[in-house]
Design an enzyme around this catalytic site. Structure first.
Site, mmCIF file in Angstrom:
data_model
loop_
_atom_site.group_PDB
_atom_site.id
_atom_site.type_symbol
_atom_site.label_atom_id
_atom_site.label_comp_id
_atom_site.label_asym_id
_atom_site.label_seq_id
_atom_site.Cartn_x
_atom_site.Cartn_y
_atom_site.Cartn_z
ATOM 1 N N ARG A 299 -15.841 2.458 8.435
ATOM 2 C CA ARG A 299 -15.648 3.225 7.803
ATOM 3 C C ARG A 299 -14.860 3.180 6.468
ATOM 4 N NH1 ARG A 299 -9.721 5.201 8.532
ATOM 5 N NH2 ARG A 299 -9.383 8.497 8.124
ATOM 6 N N ASN B 98 -7.864 11.061 5.271
ATOM 7 C CA ASN B 98 -7.199 10.349 5.820
ATOM 8 C C ASN B 98 -6.317 10.586 6.290
ATOM 9 O OD1 ASN B 98 -6.958 7.089 7.114
ATOM 10 N ND2 ASN B 98 -5.398 7.567 5.723
ATOM 11 N N GLU B 99 -5.452 10.678 7.771
ATOM 12 C CA GLU B 99 -4.200 11.032 7.720
ATOM 13 C C GLU B 99 -3.879 12.295 7.308
ATOM 14 O OE1 GLU B 99 -1.581 7.395 7.809
ATOM 15 O OE2 GLU B 99 -3.464 6.906 9.014
ATOM 16 N N HIS C 13 -5.472 7.510 14.839
ATOM 17 C CA HIS C 13 -4.761 6.557 14.596
ATOM 18 C C HIS C 13 -3.377 5.541 15.460
ATOM 19 C CE1 HIS C 13 -6.238 7.379 10.288
ATOM 20 N NE2 HIS C 13 -7.404 7.623 10.912
ATOM 21 N N TYR D 84 -0.763 3.318 16.340
ATOM 22 C CA TYR D 84 0.153 2.061 15.210
ATOM 23 C C TYR D 84 1.547 2.008 16.524
ATOM 24 C CZ TYR D 84 -3.338 1.447 11.362
ATOM 25 O OH TYR D 84 -4.017 1.802 10.921
ATOM 26 N N GLU E 55 -8.768 4.113 13.593
ATOM 27 C CA GLU E 55 -7.029 3.215 13.051
ATOM 28 C C GLU E 55 -7.133 2.848 14.517
ATOM 29 O OE1 GLU E 55 -5.083 3.223 9.253
ATOM 30 O OE2 GLU E 55 -6.774 4.709 8.564
ATOM 31 N N TRP F 15 -8.412 -1.108 11.770
ATOM 32 C CA TRP F 15 -7.661 -1.039 10.063
ATOM 33 C C TRP F 15 -7.617 -2.256 10.318
ATOM 34 C CZ3 TRP F 15 -8.220 2.131 6.320
ATOM 35 C CH2 TRP F 15 -7.481 1.773 5.010
#
Length: 459
Positions: A79, A156-157, A224, A226, A253, A282
């Site tokens: 990516r 992105n995001e 994503h 996290y 991610e 990531w």
């Protein structure tokens, strides 16, 4: 640099959302397509992303070597971070075309993303999704004809945690509609709001209607993971809801740690493998803003894997153990990728493909696809004969003391100069005349003579 701010987010994931469903029509056989929860490559074969993110727009001189190294460690996808001009870049059509060529040379599927949209509504200067679409349209000439190799990740995001995050659904539908109206035939990927973590479940609860807004029904959702995803229950519930709804999702991610909490990376790996869901960690190298620990290698040096790098490439359910190259690259020899400006290329090495030697019902062809001082990258293509085979074993003897440093898509053993490579569990069965390939990197001295003969034995 990559940095995330979660605005004091305290995320409590619940099991309260209704399951959404949507019938998906058959897709045209051009480029990547969606079939239920699966992503299919241009040959109609299931493709599961196993790869990493690379911060191209900030480290453009590192990209050629980074892509070669990422591939050498077994990834099938990268990516790539691009800038659209609001905060970074813009990366020109020529720049993007070069990145695509380098991805293809390394037999990597290329997910291109506009990073300027990160945290819109909370991050000063962030781009809107509409501005991201303007950028994609401006570089369309670099993307046309690359549908077999490129997936477009719109932005992105695209929202932070503020009230504007509720605009994600309408703005994402509009972005998809505009891209299709502009003639883009590529598979489209859309990131979740809330800095990509969707703790408000905006993407989850509206994914079906967003998918329906794509006239090609060829949109993939990206979460994503996290600190919001720090328990197995949260990970399994979120990913499971998309699969129950028959919608495609990838983990675009994730990391093994983060300032907003400690992700449960072991469950992410295991669940993705169990469910056939793609993941893109990531990130390769060059992180800043307090998340330097998310570098997979130190200083873009592939020989210096970090703790995170060892985990994602070599750990349980990691890239090396689970990655399968896209079949659009099967049975071909890639051209040599460009080298990084920081590493001078070695003089051209005249190495012709080694003549194959039939043994049983298969042949093997050896070719060098890239070379640099002290090392090189190669591909071996196995071809079945007049009848189908259930497995293959390739053997040769190094003539100049070459030694393997890594391999993918085969199990390779060596004893001194003698090399034996056996098919992986997924590429041994070949129909008559069909091909499979495996790749490797190796060290070399001043000479790099191709081994001969290279033999293939079928089982």
């Amino acid at each position: 640099m990559k940095a995330k701010w979660w605005g004091g987010l305290v995320a409590v994931l619940t099991a309260a959302a209704a399951v959404f469903t949507l019938a998906q029509p058959a897709q045209a056989a051009a480029g990547f397509t969606v079939s239920g929860t699966r992503i299919l490559d241009a040959n109609g074969n299931a493709f599961v992303m196993r790869g990493v993110n690379h911060a191209h727009t900030w480290y453009q001189d590192r990209t050629p070597q980074a892509l070669a190294d990422i591939k050498a460690l077994g990834a099938n996808t990268v990516r790539v971070v691009l800038g659209s001009g609001q905060r970074w870049g813009p990366d020109s059509a020529a720049n993007v075309s070069a990145v695509i060529s380098q991805c293809k040379a390394n037999r990597l599927i290329c997910v291109l993303e506009v990073h300027d949209t990160t945290g819109y509504g909370e991050q000063a200067g962030a781009a809107t999704l509409a501005q991201a679409v303007d950028y994609w349209i401006s570089i369309k000439s670099a993307l046309d004809g690359q549908e077999n190799f490129v997936i477009l990740n719109i932005g992105n995001e695209p929202y932070g945690n503020g009230s504007t995050a509720t605009n994600w659904t309408a703005d994402t539908k509009s972005a998809i509609t505009r891209l299709r109206a502009a003639g883009f035939q590529h598979q489209i990927m859309v990131d979740a709001p809330n800095w990509g973590q969707d703790w408000q479940f905006i993407m989850r609860d509206n994914a079906a209607s967003v998918f329906a807004a794509d006239p090609q029904r060829n949109t993939v959702f990206s979460i994503h993971m996290y600190g919001v995803f720090d328990t197995a229950a949260e990970i399994n519930d979120y990913l499971g809801r998309f699969q129950t709804a028959n919608l495609p999702i990838v983990v675009g991610e994730f990391g093994f740690d983060h300032s907003d909490g400690n992700p449960d990376e072991d469950t992410i790996f295991a669940t993705a493998q169990q469910r056939g869901i793609g993941y893109l960690g990531w990130s390769w190298s060059g992180n800043g803003g307090g998340v330097e620990y998310l570098d997979m290698v130190t200083g873009f040096n592939a020989a210096q894997l970090t703790t995170w790098g060892q985990r994602i490439f070599n750990g349980a359910n990691g890239i090396k153990a689970t990655s399968r190259e896209a079949t659009v690259f099967g049975g071909t020899t890639s051209p040599s990728p460009s080298r990084s400006n920081s590493v001078s290329p070695s003089p051209s090495v005249s190495v012709s493909p080694s003549p194959s030697t039939p043994t049983g019902a298969c042949t093997a062809t050896y070719a060098v696809t890239n070379s640099w001082p002290g090392g090189f990258q190669g591909t071996v293509t196995v071809k079945a004969g007049a009848a189908a085979i259930n497995g293959w074993t390739v053997s040769w003897t190094w003539p100049d003391g070459q030694r393997f440093t890594n391999s993918w898509n085969a199990t390779v053993t060596s004893s001194g100069d003698a090399v034996t490579a056996r098919n992986a569990g997924y590429n041994g069965r070949l129909a008559a005349g069909a091909e499979a390939s495996f790749g490797f990197t190796a060290s070399r001295g001043t000479t790099n003579t191709a081994p001969a003969p290279v033999t293939c034995a079928a089982s």
